[in-house]
Design an enzyme around this catalytic site. Structure first.
Site, mmCIF file in Angstrom:
data_model
loop_
_atom_site.group_PDB
_atom_site.id
_atom_site.type_symbol
_atom_site.label_atom_id
_atom_site.label_comp_id
_atom_site.label_asym_id
_atom_site.label_seq_id
_atom_site.Cartn_x
_atom_site.Cartn_y
_atom_site.Cartn_z
ATOM 1 N N PHE A 117 2.078 -3.546 3.915
ATOM 2 C CA PHE A 117 2.408 -4.717 4.341
ATOM 3 C C PHE A 117 3.814 -4.898 4.013
ATOM 4 O O PHE A 117 4.339 -4.605 2.906
ATOM 5 C CB PHE A 117 1.429 -5.927 3.812
ATOM 6 C CG PHE A 117 0.108 -5.923 4.310
ATOM 7 C CD1 PHE A 117 -0.109 -5.190 5.148
ATOM 8 C CD2 PHE A 117 -0.680 -6.837 3.588
ATOM 9 C CE1 PHE A 117 -1.660 -5.415 5.561
ATOM 10 C CE2 PHE A 117 -1.991 -7.049 3.975
ATOM 11 C CZ PHE A 117 -2.410 -6.331 5.003
ATOM 12 N N HIS A 160 -9.854 2.107 0.651
ATOM 13 C CA HIS A 160 -8.203 1.924 0.600
ATOM 14 C C HIS A 160 -7.969 1.278 -0.855
ATOM 15 O O HIS A 160 -8.241 0.044 -0.957
ATOM 16 C CB HIS A 160 -7.995 0.813 1.848
ATOM 17 C CG HIS A 160 -6.421 0.978 1.925
ATOM 18 N ND1 HIS A 160 -5.380 1.609 1.044
ATOM 19 C CD2 HIS A 160 -5.581 0.233 2.698
ATOM 20 C CE1 HIS A 160 -4.348 1.178 1.515
ATOM 21 N NE2 HIS A 160 -4.244 0.405 2.390
ATOM 22 N N GLU A 212 -0.250 5.729 13.857
ATOM 23 C CA GLU A 212 0.106 6.840 13.071
ATOM 24 C C GLU A 212 -0.336 8.211 13.800
ATOM 25 O O GLU A 212 0.763 9.214 13.972
ATOM 26 C CB GLU A 212 -0.740 6.925 11.989
ATOM 27 C CG GLU A 212 -0.531 8.055 10.784
ATOM 28 C CD GLU A 212 -1.106 7.845 9.519
ATOM 29 O OE1 GLU A 212 -0.688 8.426 8.595
ATOM 30 O OE2 GLU A 212 -2.105 7.254 9.289
ATOM 31 N N CYS A 231 0.745 -1.194 -0.217
ATOM 32 C CA CYS A 231 0.069 -0.024 -0.028
ATOM 33 C C CYS A 231 0.660 1.318 -0.107
ATOM 34 O O CYS A 231 0.336 2.220 -0.130
ATOM 35 C CB CYS A 231 -1.045 0.145 1.316
ATOM 36 S SG CYS A 231 -2.050 -1.404 1.193
ATOM 37 N N HIS A 242 -2.440 7.818 6.311
ATOM 38 C CA HIS A 242 -2.763 6.840 5.700
ATOM 39 C C HIS A 242 -4.189 6.307 6.387
ATOM 40 O O HIS A 242 -4.859 5.602 5.601
ATOM 41 C CB HIS A 242 -1.694 5.727 6.230
ATOM 42 C CG HIS A 242 -1.827 4.304 5.757
ATOM 43 N ND1 HIS A 242 -1.662 4.115 3.983
ATOM 44 C CD2 HIS A 242 -1.701 2.927 6.127
ATOM 45 C CE1 HIS A 242 -2.053 2.875 3.941
ATOM 46 N NE2 HIS A 242 -1.889 2.052 5.162
ATOM 47 N N LYS A 283 -9.445 8.273 3.266
ATOM 48 C CA LYS A 283 -10.138 6.739 2.922
ATOM 49 C C LYS A 283 -11.347 6.436 3.773
ATOM 50 O O LYS A 283 -11.840 5.521 3.222
ATOM 51 C CB LYS A 283 -9.040 5.829 3.738
ATOM 52 C CG LYS A 283 -7.795 5.570 2.683
ATOM 53 C CD LYS A 283 -6.936 4.554 3.506
ATOM 54 C CE LYS A 283 -5.637 4.501 2.905
ATOM 55 N NZ LYS A 283 -4.676 5.486 3.128
#
Length: 421
Positions: A407, A344, A318, A167, A307, A339
């Site tokens: 990831f 996402h 975050e 991502c 994010h 998002k």
């Protein structure tokens, strides 16, 4: 060696909020959710039955049947977004650029998942007849092929490849394109990301990890970053493509300029296969690296497009990272997770959020984080920060920072700012 300045001169997008930049940005400012029941396949037996799909996209309006045989849906999105961006930047005119000095880096986290599913399924049903695959199977599936198609359509001979870092992919692509231009290796770069993974393997795979929201009774409110009741992310799809250009090259041809790319930072969590570091250590390093690369201080940033996936662990880590990096400035800037509206987009998410950050800088408007209620607060999140809940805010946005984490512990941060000669 003096580094060259890099500006944004074109944008294109196919998103869950609209099939171009203007409609996507307008919906984001209004706080519109792109979520709804899945239509790409029958999801009635899946734990998650909704997603943020692209709407009203007819491939036959953009490609002839022969071309469609070669294109997975993710590459279709990338090509249409690239066409929009090229037109927006005024690069369609013959002689506008030296095509040997124009490159393409369009990322994908997964690539042609639907193509892979179709071919694997066909083989499983026909093993007794021996293997028989579509000759376009491999070139449709691979995650770099969108860049190849774009370069072939326009005859661009500059640097050309894809980036895969889950991502964080399209933020990494933007940083690579930015560096190639400021090092003098290219005049213009088309960069961004594309993804189309709302298919059984994508939804089922993320379901098995307990990563997706299962709020099937209320898809529009399912993505709720920084709210206590968040239960996972909502999958999205689409593409965003940016035209990055060396400043003097852009000025010489009279190009309009949206913003300047100020810097980029990268890091690795080196912690866990899928989870972010609980204290946000990788995110801290990526943001500090981006600020250093841009020659900027925390107080120079007015907006962070986080994010912010709406996962229990990721949102908390975050926020911790932002407070650590920005200190008191963290309480003076706006934070939002788009998002909450788009879902996402996996490997395309960084490019789309860079686009929203660029528009925020251009128009001095911060898009909201939707779906938050005052009685839905998490004790581990500092709500003295301004998460721009539920409504867009007008304010001066001198510079915006956009985070993407993937990831494998991949972290990538991009900073854009107002262009000043």
């Amino acid at each position: 060696m003096e580094l060259k300045r890099v500006v944004v001169t074109g944008l294109g997008a196919i998103t869950p909020l609209g099939n171009d930049v203007a409609s996507s940005w307008d919906a984001a400012k209004r706080g519109v959710s792109g979520a709804g029941p899945i239509t790409h396949f029958d999801a009635s037996k899946f734990k998650t039955q909704f997603a943020c799909e692209v709407k009203d996209f007819n491939p036959e309006e953009h490609f002839d049947r022969r071309k469609l045989r070669q294109l997975d849906l993710y590459a279709q999105y990338a090509l249409v977004a690239a066409r929009q961006a090229v037109a927006d930047a005024g690069l369609e005119n013959e002689g506008a650029v030296n095509k040997d000095r124009v490159g393409v880096i369009v990322a994908a986290g997964i690539g042609g998942l639907h193509t892979f599913e179709e071919e694997a399924g066909y083989y499983a049903l026909n093993q007794d007849k021996g293997p028989k695959y579509n000759p376009f199977f491999i070139p449709k599936m691979i995650a770099d092929i969108a860049s190849g198609h774009i370069s072939m359509e326009y005859g661009y001979h500059g640097p050309n490849y894809g980036v895969v870092s889950a991502c964080a992919s399209s933020n990494n692509a933007i940083i690579d394109a930015f560096n190639l231009i400021r090092l003098g290796k290219a005049d213009v770069m088309l960069t961004g990301g594309a993804e189309a993974a709302i298919y059984p393997a994508g939804v089922g795979g993320f379901n098995s990890m307990h990563a997706l929201s299962t709020r099937n009774d209320s898809p529009e409110t399912a993505s709720r970053p920084f709210s206590k009741s968040r239960d996972g992310f909502v999958m999205g799809e689409g593409s965003a493509v940016l035209i990055l250009e060396e400043l003097e090259h852009a000025l010489a041809r009279g190009a309009k300029i949206y913003a300047e790319v100020a810097g980029g930072g990268m890091s690795a969590d080196a912690y866990h296969l899928t989870a972010t570091h609980p204290d946000g250590l990788g995110a801290i390093l990526a943001m500090r690296n981006a600020l250093e690369d841009a020659g900027m201080k925390p107080e120079d940033i007015d907006y962070i497009n986080v994010h912010g996936t709406s996962t229990p662990v990721g949102d908390i880590s975050e926020v911790k990272a932002i407070v650590e990096v920005f200190g008191e400035q963290a309480h003076k800037l706006n934070i939002s997770s788009t998002k909450s509206m788009t879902g996402h987009l996996l490997g395309a998410t960084g490019a789309m959020e860079a686009m929203f950050s660029i528009m925020a800088v251009k128009e001095n408007i911060v898009p909201p984080t939707i779906n938050h209620a005052d009685d839905d607060c998490d004790e581990e999140i500092d709500y003295t920060l301004n998460f721009t809940f539920n409504r867009a805010e007008e304010r001066p946005v001198r510079a915006a920072l956009s985070n993407s984490f993937g990831f494998g512990g991949h972290n990538a941060t991009v900073i854009v700012k107002k262009f000043e000669k």
